[in-house]
Scaffold this active site. Structure first.
Site, mmCIF file in Angstrom:
data_model
loop_
_atom_site.group_PDB
_atom_site.id
_atom_site.type_symbol
_atom_site.label_atom_id
_atom_site.label_comp_id
_atom_site.label_asym_id
_atom_site.label_seq_id
_atom_site.Cartn_x
_atom_site.Cartn_y
_atom_site.Cartn_z
ATOM 1 N N GLN A 50 0.837 -1.211 0.000
ATOM 2 C CA GLN A 50 0.000 0.000 0.000
ATOM 3 C C GLN A 50 0.874 1.264 0.000
ATOM 4 O O GLN A 50 0.568 2.233 -0.692
ATOM 5 C CB GLN A 50 -0.921 -0.033 1.235
ATOM 6 C CG GLN A 50 -2.037 0.981 1.202
ATOM 7 C CD GLN A 50 -3.146 0.590 0.225
ATOM 8 O OE1 GLN A 50 -3.273 -0.564 -0.142
ATOM 9 N NE2 GLN A 50 -3.926 1.566 -0.214
ATOM 10 N N GLY A 54 0.496 1.823 -6.581
ATOM 11 C CA GLY A 54 0.367 0.859 -7.675
ATOM 12 C C GLY A 54 1.660 0.116 -7.961
ATOM 13 O O GLY A 54 1.650 -1.060 -8.349
ATOM 14 N N GLU A 77 1.568 -25.665 8.140
ATOM 15 C CA GLU A 77 2.081 -26.102 9.458
ATOM 16 C C GLU A 77 1.032 -25.965 10.551
ATOM 17 O O GLU A 77 1.348 -25.607 11.687
ATOM 18 C CB GLU A 77 3.345 -25.297 9.837
ATOM 19 C CG GLU A 77 4.450 -25.311 8.795
ATOM 20 C CD GLU A 77 5.126 -26.670 8.657
ATOM 21 O OE1 GLU A 77 4.927 -27.519 9.549
ATOM 22 O OE2 GLU A 77 5.810 -26.887 7.654
#
Ligand SMILES: Cc1cc2nc3c(=O)[nH]c(=O)nc-3n(C[C@H](O)[C@H](O)[C@H](O)COP(=O)(O)OP(=O)(O)OC[C@H]3O[C@@H](n4cnc5c(N)ncnc54)[C@H](O)[C@@H]3O)c2cc1C
Length: 95
Positions: A50, A54, A77
């Site tokens: 973020q 982009g 796991e």
């Protein structure tokens, strides 16, 4: 983000210490550490995307691979839902 990673790292060290000592609460602490470390790692990497806007989403920048690689550890796991079950069971058992 760094504070959250340090928190997760501290939980891992505490769980590893409990495992090495054979402490009675080692199973609960390991389940807590696995859940927190994998959720935190994914959340921090996702926020790193973020921050880059982009560009963060593009493979050339490398962060999207880190996010994909971390995401699976919430499943592998023993999934994190199962870690919740282990912690809940340990609390009910009093260990
Ligand atoms: C890339 C990759 C590599 C893998 N490598 C290995 C390997 O080397 N060795 C190996 O043995 N396995 C391996 N696995 C399998 C992995 O361990 C399982 O995917 C994992 O344990 C989850 O099991 P499952 O996929 O059967 O999901 P399921 O057990 O079908 O669970 C589906 C969803 O339901 C949730 N869920 C299930 N039961 C409960 C419950 N009681 N309460 C609440 N929620 C629940 C789970 O958390 C999950 O979100 C690998 C998987 C992947 C994706």
């Amino acid at each position: 983000m760094d504070t959250e990673l340090e928190t997760a790292r501290t939980m891992i060290w505490r769980a590893a210490d409990a495992l090495d000592r054979g402490a009675p609460d080692r199973v609960k602490l390991c389940a807590m550490a696995k859940r927190v470390a994998t959720d935190t790692g994914f959340s921090v990497a996702n926020r790193a995307i973020q921050l880059h806007g982009g560009y963060g989403y593009l493979s050339e920048y490398g962060i999207e691979k880190v996010v994909r690689d971390l995401r699976v550890h919430q499943i592998l796991e023993g999934s994190n839902e199962i870690m919740h079950l282990i912690v809940g069971r340990s609390l009910a058992d009093g260990s």
